[in-house]
Design a protein around this motif. Structure first.
Motif, mmCIF file in Angstrom:
data_model
loop_
_atom_site.group_PDB
_atom_site.id
_atom_site.type_symbol
_atom_site.label_atom_id
_atom_site.label_comp_id
_atom_site.label_asym_id
_atom_site.label_seq_id
_atom_site.Cartn_x
_atom_site.Cartn_y
_atom_site.Cartn_z
ATOM 1 N N MET A 1 0.600 -1.263 -0.011
ATOM 2 C CA MET A 1 0.127 -0.087 0.009
ATOM 3 C C MET A 1 0.831 1.145 0.019
ATOM 4 N N LYS A 2 0.746 2.314 -0.902
ATOM 5 C CA LYS A 2 1.353 3.132 -1.187
ATOM 6 C C LYS A 2 0.834 4.388 -0.022
ATOM 7 N N ALA A 3 1.844 5.323 0.634
ATOM 8 C CA ALA A 3 1.664 6.089 1.776
ATOM 9 C C ALA A 3 1.175 7.448 0.776
ATOM 10 N N PHE A 4 0.328 8.286 1.800
ATOM 11 C CA PHE A 4 -0.211 9.604 1.128
ATOM 12 C C PHE A 4 1.045 10.320 0.498
ATOM 13 N N GLN A 5 2.283 10.402 1.223
ATOM 14 C CA GLN A 5 3.330 11.142 0.673
ATOM 15 C C GLN A 5 4.149 10.573 -0.548
ATOM 16 N N ASP A 6 3.680 9.339 -0.939
ATOM 17 C CA ASP A 6 4.192 8.489 -2.197
ATOM 18 C C ASP A 6 3.626 9.071 -3.400
ATOM 19 N N TYR A 7 2.436 9.978 -3.294
ATOM 20 C CA TYR A 7 1.672 10.529 -4.227
ATOM 21 C C TYR A 7 2.096 11.999 -4.382
ATOM 22 N N TYR A 8 3.009 12.319 -3.551
ATOM 23 C CA TYR A 8 3.283 13.907 -3.731
ATOM 24 C C TYR A 8 4.167 14.028 -5.077
ATOM 25 N N TRP A 32 -4.317 5.662 5.752
ATOM 26 C CA TRP A 32 -5.662 5.442 6.349
ATOM 27 C C TRP A 32 -5.741 4.069 6.871
ATOM 28 N N GLU A 33 -6.398 4.056 8.324
ATOM 29 C CA GLU A 33 -6.698 2.920 8.856
ATOM 30 C C GLU A 33 -8.207 3.266 9.338
ATOM 31 N N LYS A 34 -8.997 2.881 8.372
ATOM 32 C CA LYS A 34 -10.487 3.000 8.377
ATOM 33 C C LYS A 34 -10.711 4.514 8.366
ATOM 34 N N ASP A 35 -11.062 5.351 9.258
ATOM 35 C CA ASP A 35 -11.282 6.678 9.074
ATOM 36 C C ASP A 35 -10.440 7.600 9.732
ATOM 37 N N GLU A 36 -9.305 6.998 10.302
ATOM 38 C CA GLU A 36 -8.116 7.589 11.050
ATOM 39 C C GLU A 36 -7.009 7.553 10.073
ATOM 40 N N THR A 37 -6.024 8.195 10.088
ATOM 41 C CA THR A 37 -4.711 8.228 9.439
ATOM 42 C C THR A 37 -3.751 7.884 10.582
ATOM 43 N N VAL A 38 -2.758 7.013 10.058
ATOM 44 C CA VAL A 38 -1.750 6.802 11.052
ATOM 45 C C VAL A 38 -0.359 6.879 10.356
ATOM 46 N N THR A 39 0.415 7.438 11.294
ATOM 47 C CA THR A 39 2.283 7.568 10.881
ATOM 48 C C THR A 39 2.978 6.957 12.112
ATOM 49 N N ARG A 40 3.955 6.114 11.684
ATOM 50 C CA ARG A 40 4.883 5.694 12.570
ATOM 51 C C ARG A 40 6.120 6.159 12.492
ATOM 52 N N PHE A 41 6.657 6.455 13.497
ATOM 53 C CA PHE A 41 8.205 7.138 13.356
ATOM 54 C C PHE A 41 8.883 6.679 14.531
ATOM 55 N N GLY A 107 13.354 6.255 22.614
ATOM 56 C CA GLY A 107 13.795 5.124 22.641
ATOM 57 C C GLY A 107 12.566 3.982 21.974
ATOM 58 N N GLY A 108 11.600 4.501 21.647
ATOM 59 C CA GLY A 108 10.614 3.489 21.078
ATOM 60 C C GLY A 108 9.865 4.241 19.752
ATOM 61 N N GLU A 109 8.948 3.509 19.399
ATOM 62 C CA GLU A 109 8.343 3.871 18.140
ATOM 63 C C GLU A 109 7.126 5.187 18.382
ATOM 64 N N LEU A 110 6.888 5.998 17.752
ATOM 65 C CA LEU A 110 5.697 6.951 18.068
ATOM 66 C C LEU A 110 4.584 6.390 16.941
ATOM 67 N N GLU A 111 3.477 6.799 17.371
ATOM 68 C CA GLU A 111 2.393 6.693 16.623
ATOM 69 C C GLU A 111 1.494 7.760 16.670
ATOM 70 N N ILE A 112 1.369 8.481 15.346
ATOM 71 C CA ILE A 112 0.426 9.714 15.172
ATOM 72 C C ILE A 112 -0.839 9.188 14.733
ATOM 73 N N ARG A 113 -1.774 9.612 15.283
ATOM 74 C CA ARG A 113 -3.339 9.073 14.753
ATOM 75 C C ARG A 113 -3.858 10.465 14.625
ATOM 76 N N GLY A 114 -4.733 10.448 13.164
ATOM 77 C CA GLY A 114 -5.329 11.814 12.987
ATOM 78 C C GLY A 114 -6.536 11.601 12.267
ATOM 79 N N ARG A 115 -7.382 12.389 12.323
ATOM 80 C CA ARG A 115 -8.720 12.508 11.352
ATOM 81 C C ARG A 115 -8.972 13.815 11.295
ATOM 82 N N ALA A 116 -9.626 14.101 10.082
ATOM 83 C CA ALA A 116 -10.063 15.325 9.543
ATOM 84 C C ALA A 116 -11.388 15.434 10.222
ATOM 85 N N LYS A 117 -11.225 16.922 10.954
ATOM 86 C CA LYS A 117 -12.370 17.472 11.473
ATOM 87 C C LYS A 117 -13.241 18.100 10.865
ATOM 88 N N GLU A 118 -12.900 18.617 9.715
ATOM 89 C CA GLU A 118 -13.587 19.622 8.791
ATOM 90 C C GLU A 118 -13.146 19.828 7.338
#
Length: 154
Positions: A1-8, A32-41, A107-118
């Motif tokens: 699956m391509k990331a959003f940034q791969d389409y830039y 995308w993970e259902k209606d949320e977006t996720v980034t791991r860093f 020291g660990g992986e961060l997970e950023i989860r988001g959603r479009a509010k508007e």
């Protein structure tokens, strides 16, 4: 699956946080993970504020770039378009608010989860939360606006 940034398109893929053409940047990938977006860093030891904790500026920039990527994906979704369709949607940050809830351990992986509010006109408001080990450490809101045509250049 391509990331959003791969389409830039290449002419806007140089961002320090999310540009895949920036060899020195984070090169985050958002999905995308259902209606949320996720980034791991995974922060590096040099992303430190004080020993053992992540620098707050890194947290803000991760929320920022996660937010603009989410804004683009949400706009494509709202218009029922594929992310590789023309013209491309690309967003810049008009406003960024970050609330630091607790120190983010290094020291660990961060997970950023988001959603479009508007999604309205050329503006998308995104909410995002940073998690370390499943614990929310920061929360942010990004007001992203569609990048002006003059930024896209040739």
């Amino acid at each position: 699956m391509k990331a959003f940034q791969d389409y830039y398109p290449d002419n806007v893929a140089h961002c320090y946080g999310c540009g895949n053409l920036n060899a020195h940047g984070y090169r985050i990938k958002t999905y995308w993970e259902k209606d949320e977006t996720v980034t791991r860093f995974r922060p590096e030891p040099f992303h430190t504020a004080i020993p053992g904790y992540v620098y707050g500026g890194l947290i803000a920039s991760l929320i920022d770039c996660h937010g603009t990527g989410t804004a683009a994906a949400a706009m494509y979704r709202a218009e029922g378009r594929a992310m590789d369709s023309e013209p491309p949607f690309r967003f810049v940050t008009a406003s960024l608010r970050v609330d630091y809830l607790k120190p983010t351990p290094l020291g660990g992986e961060l997970e950023i989860r988001g959603r479009a509010k508007e999604v309205k006109g050329r503006k998308v408001i995104v909410e995002a939360t940073v998690y370390a080990g499943g614990v929310a450490t920061a929360r942010g809101e990004i007001v992203a606006v569609q990048m002006p045509e003059t930024f896209l250049g040739e």
